[in-house]
Design a protein around this motif. Sequence first.
Motif, mmCIF file in Angstrom:
data_model
loop_
_atom_site.group_PDB
_atom_site.id
_atom_site.type_symbol
_atom_site.label_atom_id
_atom_site.label_comp_id
_atom_site.label_asym_id
_atom_site.label_seq_id
_atom_site.Cartn_x
_atom_site.Cartn_y
_atom_site.Cartn_z
ATOM 1 N N ILE A 49 0.834 -1.201 0.000
ATOM 2 C CA ILE A 49 0.000 0.000 0.000
ATOM 3 C C ILE A 49 0.868 1.250 0.000
ATOM 4 C CG2 ILE A 49 -1.740 1.326 1.290
ATOM 5 C CD1 ILE A 49 -2.614 -1.325 2.580
ATOM 6 N N GLN A 50 0.442 2.244 -0.769
ATOM 7 C CA GLN A 50 0.979 3.598 -0.632
ATOM 8 C C GLN A 50 -0.108 4.463 -0.016
ATOM 9 O OE1 GLN A 50 3.167 5.304 -3.928
ATOM 10 N NE2 GLN A 50 2.521 7.376 -3.420
ATOM 11 N N GLN A 51 0.191 5.046 1.122
ATOM 12 C CA GLN A 51 -0.768 5.893 1.816
ATOM 13 C C GLN A 51 -1.015 7.182 1.033
ATOM 14 O OE1 GLN A 51 0.021 6.592 5.954
ATOM 15 N NE2 GLN A 51 0.722 4.510 6.325
ATOM 16 N N PRO A 52 -2.111 7.905 1.373
ATOM 17 C CA PRO A 52 -2.390 9.164 0.667
ATOM 18 C C PRO A 52 -1.223 10.134 0.707
ATOM 19 C CG PRO A 52 -4.291 8.492 1.936
ATOM 20 C CD PRO A 52 -3.186 7.543 2.304
ATOM 21 N N ASN A 53 -1.162 10.976 -0.314
ATOM 22 C CA ASN A 53 -0.026 11.865 -0.560
ATOM 23 C C ASN A 53 0.338 12.684 0.668
ATOM 24 O OD1 ASN A 53 -1.249 11.087 -2.991
ATOM 25 N ND2 ASN A 53 -2.108 13.107 -3.316
ATOM 26 N N ASN B 176 -4.626 11.785 9.550
ATOM 27 C CA ASN B 176 -4.145 13.169 9.475
ATOM 28 C C ASN B 176 -2.820 13.315 8.727
ATOM 29 O OD1 ASN B 176 -6.431 13.870 10.941
ATOM 30 N ND2 ASN B 176 -5.372 13.777 12.909
ATOM 31 N N SER B 177 -2.591 12.411 7.753
ATOM 32 C CA SER B 177 -1.403 12.501 6.889
ATOM 33 C C SER B 177 -0.104 12.525 7.693
ATOM 34 C CB SER B 177 -1.492 13.753 6.005
ATOM 35 O OG SER B 177 -2.664 13.737 5.225
ATOM 36 N N LEU B 178 -0.030 11.665 8.716
ATOM 37 C CA LEU B 178 1.143 11.655 9.591
ATOM 38 C C LEU B 178 2.262 10.757 9.090
ATOM 39 C CD1 LEU B 178 -0.598 11.479 13.093
ATOM 40 C CD2 LEU B 178 0.425 13.476 12.004
ATOM 41 N N SER B 179 1.994 9.886 8.115
ATOM 42 C CA SER B 179 2.943 8.851 7.694
ATOM 43 C C SER B 179 3.290 7.957 8.880
ATOM 44 C CB SER B 179 4.218 9.442 7.081
ATOM 45 O OG SER B 179 4.896 8.458 6.315
ATOM 46 N N GLY C 132 8.105 5.839 8.011
ATOM 47 C CA GLY C 132 8.811 6.727 7.097
ATOM 48 C C GLY C 132 8.682 6.298 5.648
ATOM 49 N N GLY C 133 8.335 7.237 4.794
ATOM 50 C CA GLY C 133 8.206 6.962 3.369
ATOM 51 C C GLY C 133 6.927 6.279 2.964
ATOM 52 N N CYS C 134 6.008 6.072 3.899
ATOM 53 C CA CYS C 134 4.797 5.304 3.576
ATOM 54 C C CYS C 134 3.798 6.086 2.739
ATOM 55 C CB CYS C 134 4.142 4.804 4.866
ATOM 56 S SG CYS C 134 5.081 3.468 5.653
ATOM 57 N N GLN C 135 3.998 7.401 2.596
ATOM 58 C CA GLN C 135 3.133 8.194 1.726
ATOM 59 C C GLN C 135 3.757 8.449 0.353
ATOM 60 O OE1 GLN C 135 2.821 11.530 4.410
ATOM 61 N NE2 GLN C 135 0.767 10.937 5.046
ATOM 62 N N THR C 136 5.023 8.099 0.202
ATOM 63 C CA THR C 136 5.704 8.360 -1.071
ATOM 64 C C THR C 136 6.086 7.087 -1.806
ATOM 65 O OG1 THR C 136 7.807 8.555 0.114
ATOM 66 C CG2 THR C 136 6.599 10.591 -0.316
ATOM 67 N N MET D 286 -5.335 6.484 -1.553
ATOM 68 C CA MET D 286 -4.673 5.278 -1.077
ATOM 69 C C MET D 286 -4.584 4.318 -2.248
ATOM 70 S SD MET D 286 -5.634 2.628 2.056
ATOM 71 C CE MET D 286 -7.192 2.050 1.375
ATOM 72 N N SER D 287 -3.368 3.830 -2.539
ATOM 73 C CA SER D 287 -3.144 2.946 -3.678
ATOM 74 C C SER D 287 -2.665 1.593 -3.175
ATOM 75 C CB SER D 287 -2.109 3.568 -4.620
ATOM 76 O OG SER D 287 -1.994 2.819 -5.809
#
Length: 304
Positions: free
Chosen positions: A139-143, A175-178, A208-212, A293-294
């Motif tokens: 999974i890639q979390q939201p941007n 809340n986009s915390l990664s 770390g890096g879970c949104q990118t 979310m992908s």
Amino acid sequence: MKSTLRGARSTFKAFRRQAALLTVGLLAVFVAFPTAASADPVPGPPAGWSTVFSDDFAGGSGSAPSGQWMYDTGPGSNFGTGEIETMTNSSSNVYLDGNGHLNITALNNGGAWTSGRIQTTSANVGAPAGGKLEVTASIQQPNPGSGSGYWPAFWMLGPGQWPENGEIDIMEDVNSLSDVAGTIHCGTDPGGPCNEGNGIGSGLQACGGCQTGFHTYSMILDRTDASNESITFYLDGNQYFSVSEGQVGASTWQAAFDHNLSIIFDLAMGGGFPNGQCGCTTPSGSTSSGGTMSVGYVAAYTTG
């Protein structure tokens, strides 16, 4: 005439050699740079395990996920978590990207948020008595910077009464915390041995890096020790939290986890978890529309 034919044959052989070299070169390029559709192949089962469910989300751009899934639609308030979006079956909210990924996108339409939630069409995976169940997804979390209120989740739910029949949250962030949190729910609500409605969980852990980029989120339900079963959570194969049957009692645990559960992906907006984390009301006016979310693949494996 013979000289002309020999020249033609020589030219043709040279052409064939060039074509062969070109073909080899192209094959090398394809091997070195695999197509996007094969970027997230479903891993084979570990030694001694069997694959019991998987999806690589192959399909045309904008198409719906396969028939293994169904939509949960309606106002987020129906789910009892305080979220404020409306879940839809629109291809604007839930769709395959054509490159082997499932995308779930939250959209702000003049202050009215829409998003998506899908789950397997039945409670289809469980740990056999004396065995183990692993459920994992890439999974890639939201941007980054999407803002407050985003609540992506990859989780499992038992059929019937909640929380008695069990819930396993394999990946949640708010809340986009990664970050990532792993949690179980069971017993009675409110309170009970599982501290409902909060459940027993890891709390938010750095991711770390879970949104990118894509990371693997996994859970293993271990029933090999019938007197003390357990659920363990992993990020990229590294254990970060575990909870055992002894913490909640045998009867509560068995009612919650000794049966099949369904698999769910959703992207909520607002609600108890994000609001509680920030001590505010989410989403805010600065929350951006279009966070996604992908999911590259999901799989379940068992030992017997």
